[in-house]
Design a protein around this motif. Structure first.
Motif, mmCIF file in Angstrom:
data_model
loop_
_atom_site.group_PDB
_atom_site.id
_atom_site.type_symbol
_atom_site.label_atom_id
_atom_site.label_comp_id
_atom_site.label_asym_id
_atom_site.label_seq_id
_atom_site.Cartn_x
_atom_site.Cartn_y
_atom_site.Cartn_z
ATOM 1 N N PRO A 52 -16.984 -67.749 13.073
ATOM 2 C CA PRO A 52 -17.027 -67.361 14.095
ATOM 3 C C PRO A 52 -18.297 -66.654 14.513
ATOM 4 N N ALA A 53 -18.954 -66.040 13.585
ATOM 5 C CA ALA A 53 -20.371 -65.562 13.987
ATOM 6 C C ALA A 53 -21.182 -66.610 14.528
ATOM 7 N N ILE A 54 -21.118 -67.707 13.791
ATOM 8 C CA ILE A 54 -22.246 -68.787 14.267
ATOM 9 C C ILE A 54 -21.827 -69.441 15.616
ATOM 10 N N ARG A 55 -20.288 -69.366 15.995
ATOM 11 C CA ARG A 55 -19.922 -69.778 17.243
ATOM 12 C C ARG A 55 -20.272 -68.731 18.499
ATOM 13 N N GLU A 56 -20.409 -67.519 17.989
ATOM 14 C CA GLU A 56 -20.526 -66.427 19.114
ATOM 15 C C GLU A 56 -22.177 -66.262 19.119
ATOM 16 N N ALA A 57 -22.869 -66.727 18.218
ATOM 17 C CA ALA A 57 -24.330 -66.807 18.362
ATOM 18 C C ALA A 57 -24.993 -68.112 19.115
ATOM 19 N N LYS A 58 -24.081 -68.828 19.512
ATOM 20 C CA LYS A 58 -24.351 -70.092 20.273
ATOM 21 C C LYS A 58 -25.461 -70.963 19.644
ATOM 22 N N VAL A 59 -25.261 -70.768 18.355
ATOM 23 C CA VAL A 59 -26.296 -71.963 17.305
ATOM 24 C C VAL A 59 -25.551 -72.634 16.514
ATOM 25 N N THR A 60 -26.309 -73.613 16.057
ATOM 26 C CA THR A 60 -25.257 -74.718 14.971
ATOM 27 C C THR A 60 -26.414 -74.858 13.819
ATOM 28 N N PRO A 61 -26.632 -74.102 13.014
ATOM 29 C CA PRO A 61 -27.632 -74.229 11.912
ATOM 30 C C PRO A 61 -26.628 -75.338 10.907
ATOM 31 N N SER A 62 -27.170 -75.961 10.259
ATOM 32 C CA SER A 62 -26.388 -76.315 8.808
ATOM 33 C C SER A 62 -25.949 -75.534 8.137
ATOM 34 N N LEU A 63 -24.712 -75.625 7.635
ATOM 35 C CA LEU A 63 -24.057 -74.666 6.718
ATOM 36 C C LEU A 63 -24.047 -75.192 5.264
ATOM 37 N N PHE A 64 -24.802 -74.180 4.571
ATOM 38 C CA PHE A 64 -25.192 -74.367 2.983
ATOM 39 C C PHE A 64 -24.044 -73.668 2.281
ATOM 40 N N ILE A 65 -23.226 -74.405 1.332
ATOM 41 C CA ILE A 65 -22.334 -73.716 0.461
ATOM 42 C C ILE A 65 -22.735 -74.056 -1.069
ATOM 43 N N ARG A 66 -22.653 -73.064 -1.679
ATOM 44 C CA ARG A 66 -22.890 -73.326 -3.501
ATOM 45 C C ARG A 66 -21.443 -73.571 -3.722
ATOM 46 N N THR A 67 -21.319 -74.778 -4.607
ATOM 47 C CA THR A 67 -19.747 -75.321 -5.023
ATOM 48 C C THR A 67 -19.477 -74.570 -6.215
ATOM 49 N N TRP A 68 -20.071 -73.699 -6.710
ATOM 50 C CA TRP A 68 -19.943 -73.055 -8.242
ATOM 51 C C TRP A 68 -18.406 -72.158 -8.105
ATOM 52 N N MET A 69 -17.644 -72.436 -8.934
ATOM 53 C CA MET A 69 -16.367 -71.760 -8.819
ATOM 54 C C MET A 69 -15.604 -71.582 -7.640
ATOM 55 N N VAL A 70 -15.692 -72.956 -7.086
ATOM 56 C CA VAL A 70 -14.778 -72.887 -5.845
ATOM 57 C C VAL A 70 -14.032 -74.062 -6.125
ATOM 58 N N LYS A 71 -12.962 -74.218 -5.486
ATOM 59 C CA LYS A 71 -12.050 -75.628 -5.564
ATOM 60 C C LYS A 71 -12.561 -76.412 -4.471
ATOM 61 N N GLU A 72 -12.789 -77.768 -4.887
ATOM 62 C CA GLU A 72 -12.996 -78.760 -4.149
ATOM 63 C C GLU A 72 -12.216 -78.828 -2.800
ATOM 64 N N LYS A 73 -10.981 -78.699 -2.778
ATOM 65 C CA LYS A 73 -10.154 -78.912 -1.706
ATOM 66 C C LYS A 73 -10.408 -77.551 -0.608
ATOM 67 N N GLU A 74 -10.500 -76.570 -1.199
ATOM 68 C CA GLU A 74 -11.145 -75.432 -0.324
ATOM 69 C C GLU A 74 -12.378 -75.560 0.463
ATOM 70 N N ILE A 75 -12.974 -76.226 -0.121
ATOM 71 C CA ILE A 75 -14.600 -76.473 0.542
ATOM 72 C C ILE A 75 -14.299 -77.686 1.665
ATOM 73 N N LEU A 76 -13.548 -78.620 1.241
ATOM 74 C CA LEU A 76 -13.324 -79.503 2.160
ATOM 75 C C LEU A 76 -12.685 -79.168 3.357
ATOM 76 N N ASN A 77 -11.678 -78.461 3.270
ATOM 77 C CA ASN A 77 -11.010 -77.870 4.269
ATOM 78 C C ASN A 77 -12.028 -76.972 5.237
ATOM 79 N N LEU A 78 -12.718 -76.220 4.728
ATOM 80 C CA LEU A 78 -13.796 -75.544 5.635
ATOM 81 C C LEU A 78 -14.666 -76.457 6.316
ATOM 82 N N ILE A 79 -15.093 -77.451 5.463
ATOM 83 C CA ILE A 79 -16.384 -78.505 6.345
ATOM 84 C C ILE A 79 -15.474 -79.053 7.188
#
Length: 939
Positions: A326-353
């Motif tokens: 929501p913060a990115i949307r409200e700022a009206k910019v679209t930077p690349s979203l960087f996420i570290r995969t450590w200690m996160v379930k793959e399914k959760e990351i893919l859903n966010l992507i």
């Protein structure tokens, strides 16, 4: 050829705009067809101009349609970004081959010009054009060309091999708090970013925050953002605005240098050191985070990427989905979203992507929080640490980019390191599975950027202010080889010659390269775990010998543990993995060559200093050389310490398994030698270094090697206790201590030993043998100088090719003894001169479409015959375990198939002959120890 044709036409077209004057041997003219230079091109031309002036060239510049009065016999350098408008002058097919079309590419050509030379540096874009200017400047600088007649430009076309070539820095809370720190210092960034871009890095990956003292990772937002609605949170308006302004400047300056910037936050709670803030429920924290992220995005130049760490951040991935998006949307910019995969379930990351409209980039660990090896370790221990590698994120198809995190600051924290081959191999492997590149840590990602290390009592050793000045070669190797993996080693050697002098530079380059074997080998062989907090090879306090018995390598698939080494020595069996003893011995042997090289370089530098008034730069380079010489001594001592301690542990393990007293004696000697090596390490580092901060591993702000005890006395006591326990056990078993001989060369004397308690006198002990010709013999075993050890030396004439049998028997204190036991068969030795493993005549593999299998076929030859051919294989994900199967022989060929899904696979082959000679294909000593079938995406 088309490129040269075009430039010839462009050259003819330009002649009408030029006038000529008298010949000038050192006149240089920098020309750009653009009236308004972009920032990267301006920086590239500025570097070129500075190099020319340092070499006493007379420099003129001209931008736009106007041209300078070019002296006949002068040097003209045209720096230009490829322009579509040039297409009007020539045919399109000529333009197509002028410069590679990939971003950041460039080409350089040179032509004779009125008795002088014209050089073209043309980039496909502004960054490529800047690189072209850097390249021309580098060639002139390293060549020390001072006249037109001397100029010899290497023409080339260059295209980046790796898309993202990043440097990863932590934003230290101490730097944010200190208004004169590196973070707020414009000159620091001007110089640091120039080093980055000249090295061809194109990404600055800022993570934070990180507290140097507590080693914790507080939320970065309270340090950057002040909002009246949340006035009790953070560090106050004045400091927060100052920090955000500095971040603004960093991003702007990086963009000027053609470098993208990403910002990654490591924590969610608003509590920070010194201000816990009010109690927060999830809704309040979400509202704060949305506003704070939005303010960061709105008050900096366009960030190229923004992101977060989920693991250990204090919140689940849902929190970030409901705040950052929501913060990115409200700022009206679209930077690349960087996420570290450590200690996160793959399914959760893919859903966010799936929910993010822009690009997403995942940062995955290469080898946990260390480098150690130049390839991603898969299977083995990595199966136990899934979050410390790429897991299954390289599968296809995928909607995200992948960057490998090269955690070099876990392995390398203080001593210089420069191994071209290691870097080249590592970078090649950052693109496996179609990965998009890497971010590499510096020596100061988790440590101070200022000189907090040099001994203050040794003022004549001080030669740098910022660590990136000390580590110039680190940036050079990683950056340049990432852009062009085929960059010849000669380039780096020439940089060393230029930095020091021609003779000392060559010596120091070879010295540092040889000494650079030590630290990665220690990290690979003696690896207690994947984290920065579990190991620091250069700083770890000496471990007890009993701890070394439990030591594991980072890659258990390709390297043996100490326990496995003991097992092989006792059983006579072997495998194709690298021996820990051999790995460390080889590293030390290579590093020992560096000591004299560095000493000679230091003498050369000292002899080259003129008497009387000496230039400041010459003094700095001599001090640097002297520091490197001390560090190389320290590295060799460190390597010897680990080599001897691992050897001591192996020999102790052998004694525990066999009762072989000579092995225990060797262990005792090696413990002492390891202690002596630690003392040498202390001596070398005491001169160079003051106590410095190492809260991350040893938990102290005052680390120094001479403040650490090497444990020699405790280890000696432990070995004595082990021997006493064996004495007690022997009273009950009366078993001769003996380490079997499993293989020996023919026609050479053969030494056999047995061990009994030194407190007991042997009545008689005999060694009985029979060679392959049936000739038998018996020798009385004589007392050795070591108490309790008896030996017999079988003459070489009796040691014939083939099976050699032997056994020992006798009486000790009136009690019959034998080895092996009375009802067991004699020991057998393979007497052979064959030390060569099987050879590979042909080898190929293919993926059989529609069957989801990989087929392997090879012809393997050996004088004694290939006894076993094994295939080790595993699915491609890094946390999948290795399996093995025996290859089937069909005529002279060996074949095997194993399953392979669309996710890909990895495999290796191991060949054994009749005499236990083993070959692994591929071999760790040659690079990555497995073949890869890349993910295909076909389901």
């Amino acid at each position: 050829m088309k490129f040269r044709n075009f430039l010839f036409l462009f050259f003819v077209f330009s002649l009408s705009l030029l006038s000529t004057k008298a010949y000038s041997a050192n006149s240089a003219f920098i020309v750009s067809p653009s009236q308004q230079l972009s920032d990267p091109v301006r920086i590239g031309i500025g570097e070129l101009e500075q190099v020319l002036k340092q070499l006493d060239w007379s420099v003129k510049k001209s931008y736009g349609a106007a041209r300078p009065d070019v002296s006949a016999g002068g040097m003209e350098i045209v720096i230009a970004a490829f322009s579509k408008s040039w297409a009007k002058a020539v045919e399109h097919d000529i333009l197509r081959d002028m410069v590679p079309t990939e971003a950041e590419s460039y080409s350089i050509l040179a032509f004779p010009n009125q008795g002088g030379i014209r050089i073209y540096g043309v980039g496909i874009d502004d960054v490529g054009t800047m690189y072209a200017a850097f390249d021309i400047a580098e060639q002139i600088e390293l060549g020390k060309f001072r006249t037109v007649a001397a100029v010899n430009i290497n023409e080339k076309k260059q295209t980046p091999a790796i898309l993202y070539r990043g440097v990863n820095l932590m934003i230290h809370t101490q730097a944010l708090d200190d208004p004169v720190s590196w973070f707020h210092n414009e000159m620091f960034w001007r110089e640091f970013l120039l080093v980055m871009t000249k090295s061809r890095f194109n990404l600055l990956d800022l993570h934070g925050a990180y507290d140097l003292m507590t080693t914790q990772f507080p939320n970065l937002l309270p340090y950057l953002v002040y909002m009246p609605e949340y006035g009790t949170i953070g560090i106050g308006e004045e400091k927060a605005e100052r920090n955000l302004a500095s971040l603004f400047r960093i991003v702007r300056m990086a963009h000027e240098h053609g470098i993208k910037v990403t910002l990654m936050n490591y924590s969610a709670p608003w509590s920070i050191e010194g201000n816990p803030g009010p109690p927060a429920n999830d809704e309040a924290l979400k509202a704060y985070t949305i506003m704070a992220v939005k303010k960061v995005l709105e008050n900096t130049p366009p960030l190229d990427g923004i992101g977060f760490r989920v693991g250990e951040s204090g919140r689940t991935i849902d929190f970030y989905q409901e705040t950052y998006l929501p913060a990115i949307r409200e700022a009206k910019v679209t930077p690349s979203l960087f996420i570290r995969t450590w200690m996160v379930k793959e399914k959760e990351i893919l859903n966010l992507i799936d929910m993010y409209p822009g690009n997403t980039v995942l940062e995955v660990k290469f080898n946990g929080e260390h480098l150690a090896l130049p390839y991603p370790v898969t299977g083995g221990r990595m199966s136990e640490w899934p979050g410390y590698s790429y897991e299954n994120y390289l599968k296809l198809p995928r909607k995200y980019g992948i960057l490998f995190q090269l955690a070099t600051n876990g392995t390398h924290r203080i001593f210089p390191w420069a191994d071209v081959d290691f870097v080249r191999e590592t970078l090649k492997n950052t693109t496996i599975g179609g990965a998009n590149g890497f971010v590499v840590e510096t020596y100061s990602t988790y440590f101070p950027h200022s000189d907090a290390y040099t001994n203050t009592n040794q003022a004549d050793l001080r030669y740098y202010n910022w660590t990136f000045e000390r580590d110039w070669f680190w940036f050079l190797l990683w950056g340049r080889l990432a852009y062009n993996p085929a960059e010849p080693e000669e380039l780096f050697r020439r940089h060393f010659e230029y930095h020091f002098n021609s003779q000392a530079g060559v010596l120091l380059y070879e010295a540092l390269k040889n000494a650079s074997t030590i630290v990665p080998t220690i990290a690979a062989v003696c690896n207690p775990g994947p984290g920065k907090r579990t190991m620091a090879p250069e700083l770890d306090p000496p471990k007890r010998i009993s701890e070394f018995l439990k030591i594991q390598p980072l890659d258990t698939f390709a390297m043996r543990s100490v326990a496995a080494e003991v097992g092989n020595l006792v059983s006579g069996q072997s495998d194709g993995r690298l021996s820990p003893q051999q790995a460390l011995a080889n590293a030390v042997l290579q590093a020992e060559q560096a000591v004299n090289l560095a000493a000679n370089a230091e003498k050369t530098m000292l002899d080259s200093l003129p008497e009387g008034s000496v230039g400041e730069n010459a003094i700095r380079r001599y001090r640097e050389c002297r520091c490197w010489a001390l560090d190389i001594q320290a590295l060799v001592a460190l390597g010897r310490h680990y080599r001897d301690k691992v050897s001591a542990a192996v020999h102790l393990g052998v004694f525990l398994e066999t009762g072989d007293v000579p092995s225990l004696i060797i262990a005792t000697e090696k413990v002492k030698q390891a202690g002596d090596a630690w003392a040498d390490l202390c001596s070398a580092t005491e001169i160079h270094y003051r106590p410095f901060l190492d809260t991350l591993r040893t938990g102290t702000t005052q680390f120094h090697w001479n403040l650490v005890t090497p444990n020699v006395e405790l280890d000696t006591q432990e070995l004595t206790l082990v021997y006493n326990n064996w004495l007690q056990t022997w009273q009950d078993t009366a078993k001769l201590g003996h380490l079997r001989v499993h293989k020996a060369p023919p026609r050479q004397p053969l030494l056999i030993t047995v061990s009994i308690p030194s407190t007991i006198q042997a009545d008689r002990i005999f060694a009985n043998f029979q060679n392959s010709s049936g000739i038998a013999g018996r020798l009385t075993m004589e007392p050795a100088r070591a108490p309790g050890v008896y030996y017999a030396e079988i003459p070489g004439v009796s040691v014939l090719e083939g099976a050699f049998q032997y056994f020992m028997f006798g009486a000790v204190a009136g009690q019959g003894v034998s080895a092996p036991g009375r009802n067991e068969n004699p020991f057998v030795i393979n007497i052979t001169s064959d030390q060569s493993p099987p050879e590979v005549k042909t080898f190929e593999h293919s993926v059989i479409k529609g069957q989801n299998v990989v087929s392997i076929k090879g012809e393997f030859i050996d004088a004694s015959g290939v006894v076993v051919a094994k295939v080790f294989w595993k699915p491609f994900p890094s946390d999948a375990a290795w399996s093995e199967m025996t290859m089937q022989r069909v005529g002279n060929a060996y074949t095997a198939t194993f399953p392979c899904s669309s996710d890909g696979a990895q495999f290796a082959v191991e060949l054994s002959d009749r005499f236990g000679n083993i070959k692994r294909i591929p071999n760790i000593s040659e690079g990555i120890p497995y073949f890869t079938v890349s993910p295909s995406g076909r389901r």
